[in-house]
Motif scaffolding. Structure first.
Motif, PDB file in Angstrom:
ATOM      1  N   VAL A 106     -11.361  14.692  15.946  1.00 48.65           N
ATOM      2  CA  VAL A 106     -11.685  15.742  14.977  1.00 48.65           C
ATOM      3  C   VAL A 106     -10.788  15.621  13.818  1.00 48.65           C
ATOM      4  CG1 VAL A 106     -11.702  18.198  14.558  1.00 48.65           C
ATOM      5  CG2 VAL A 106     -12.445  17.304  16.736  1.00 48.65           C
ATOM      6  N   THR A 132      -8.405   4.551  24.018  1.00 46.48           N
ATOM      7  CA  THR A 132      -8.528   5.689  23.106  1.00 46.48           C
ATOM      8  C   THR A 132      -8.537   5.229  21.653  1.00 46.48           C
ATOM      9  OG1 THR A 132      -7.426   7.137  24.689  1.00 46.48           O
ATOM     10  CG2 THR A 132      -7.483   7.867  22.405  1.00 46.48           C
ATOM     11  N   PHE A 162      -8.018  15.712  26.078  1.00 42.96           N
ATOM     12  CA  PHE A 162      -7.548  16.526  24.953  1.00 42.96           C
ATOM     13  C   PHE A 162      -7.115  15.635  23.793  1.00 42.96           C
ATOM     14  CE2 PHE A 162      -3.896  18.274  22.683  1.00 42.96           C
ATOM     15  CZ  PHE A 162      -4.493  19.382  22.082  1.00 42.96           C
ATOM     16  N   LEU A 163      -6.370  14.588  24.101  1.00 40.90           N
ATOM     17  CA  LEU A 163      -5.903  13.671  23.056  1.00 40.90           C
ATOM     18  C   LEU A 163      -7.076  12.997  22.352  1.00 40.90           C
ATOM     19  CD1 LEU A 163      -3.429  12.270  21.746  1.00 40.90           C
ATOM     20  CD2 LEU A 163      -3.697  10.496  23.482  1.00 40.90           C
ATOM     21  N   GLU A 166      -5.520  13.250  28.564  1.00 41.40           N
ATOM     22  CA  GLU A 166      -6.260  12.145  27.948  1.00 41.40           C
ATOM     23  C   GLU A 166      -7.493  12.650  27.190  1.00 41.40           C
ATOM     24  OE1 GLU A 166      -6.251   8.698  27.673  1.00 41.40           O
ATOM     25  OE2 GLU A 166      -4.146   8.909  28.140  1.00 41.40           O
ATOM     26  N   ILE A 224     -10.225  14.088  22.052  1.00 42.91           N
ATOM     27  CA  ILE A 224     -10.958  15.061  21.227  1.00 42.91           C
ATOM     28  C   ILE A 224     -10.126  15.467  20.019  1.00 42.91           C
ATOM     29  CG2 ILE A 224     -11.893  17.401  21.201  1.00 42.91           C
ATOM     30  CD1 ILE A 224     -12.817  16.857  24.097  1.00 42.91           C
ATOM     31  N   PHE A 225      -8.817  15.648  20.191  1.00 40.10           N
ATOM     32  CA  PHE A 225      -7.935  15.997  19.077  1.00 40.10           C
ATOM     33  C   PHE A 225      -7.934  14.933  18.000  1.00 40.10           C
ATOM     34  CE2 PHE A 225      -3.699  15.931  17.104  1.00 40.10           C
ATOM     35  CZ  PHE A 225      -3.710  17.195  16.526  1.00 40.10           C
ATOM     36  N   LEU A 226      -7.868  13.666  18.405  1.00 41.32           N
ATOM     37  CA  LEU A 226      -7.867  12.570  17.426  1.00 41.32           C
ATOM     38  C   LEU A 226      -9.246  12.362  16.800  1.00 41.32           C
ATOM     39  CD1 LEU A 226      -5.610   9.954  19.248  1.00 41.32           C
ATOM     40  CD2 LEU A 226      -5.012  11.381  17.298  1.00 41.32           C
TER      41      LEU A 226
END
Length: 96
Positions: free
Chosen positions: A96, A25, A89-90, A87, A92-94
């Motif tokens: 953006v 990631t 979600f994390l 995983e 995509i969150f990071l």
């Protein structure tokens, strides 16, 4: 089953491959910052593919460990759906 107990069991399962997953990631996020959003699609599918590889290797090498979680009330589907969802979600969150 209590939420706290379920979360602890999922964390226990996730701990066996969290380092590999977090390193992948972080590398994806670093590449995304370097090349902007031009390569987001490619990195997203790379992340999905690496999660698939992790899934394959964990199923191959730790298939007997699922009995422990099944005896405590967690199915293999719940374990993987929770972890894979977290995983992605994390990532995509990071991103953006």
């Amino acid at each position: 089953m209590k939420l706290h107990k379920t979360a602890r069991l999922i964390w226990t399962f996730y701990r066996s491959f969290v380092v590999a997953s977090v390193v992948i990631t972080i590398c994806c996020i670093k590449l995304l910052w370097d090349y902007d959003f031009m390569i987001f699609g490619m990195l997203f599918w790379f992340k999905v593919a690496t999660l698939g590889l992790i899934f394959y290797f964990i199923n191959s090498y730790k298939s007997n460990h699922y009995y422990y979680y099944q005896n405590l009330g967690l199915s293999k589907t719940v374990l993987w759906a929770t972890i894979l969802g977290f995983e992605l979600f994390l990532f995509i969150f990071l991103a953006v």
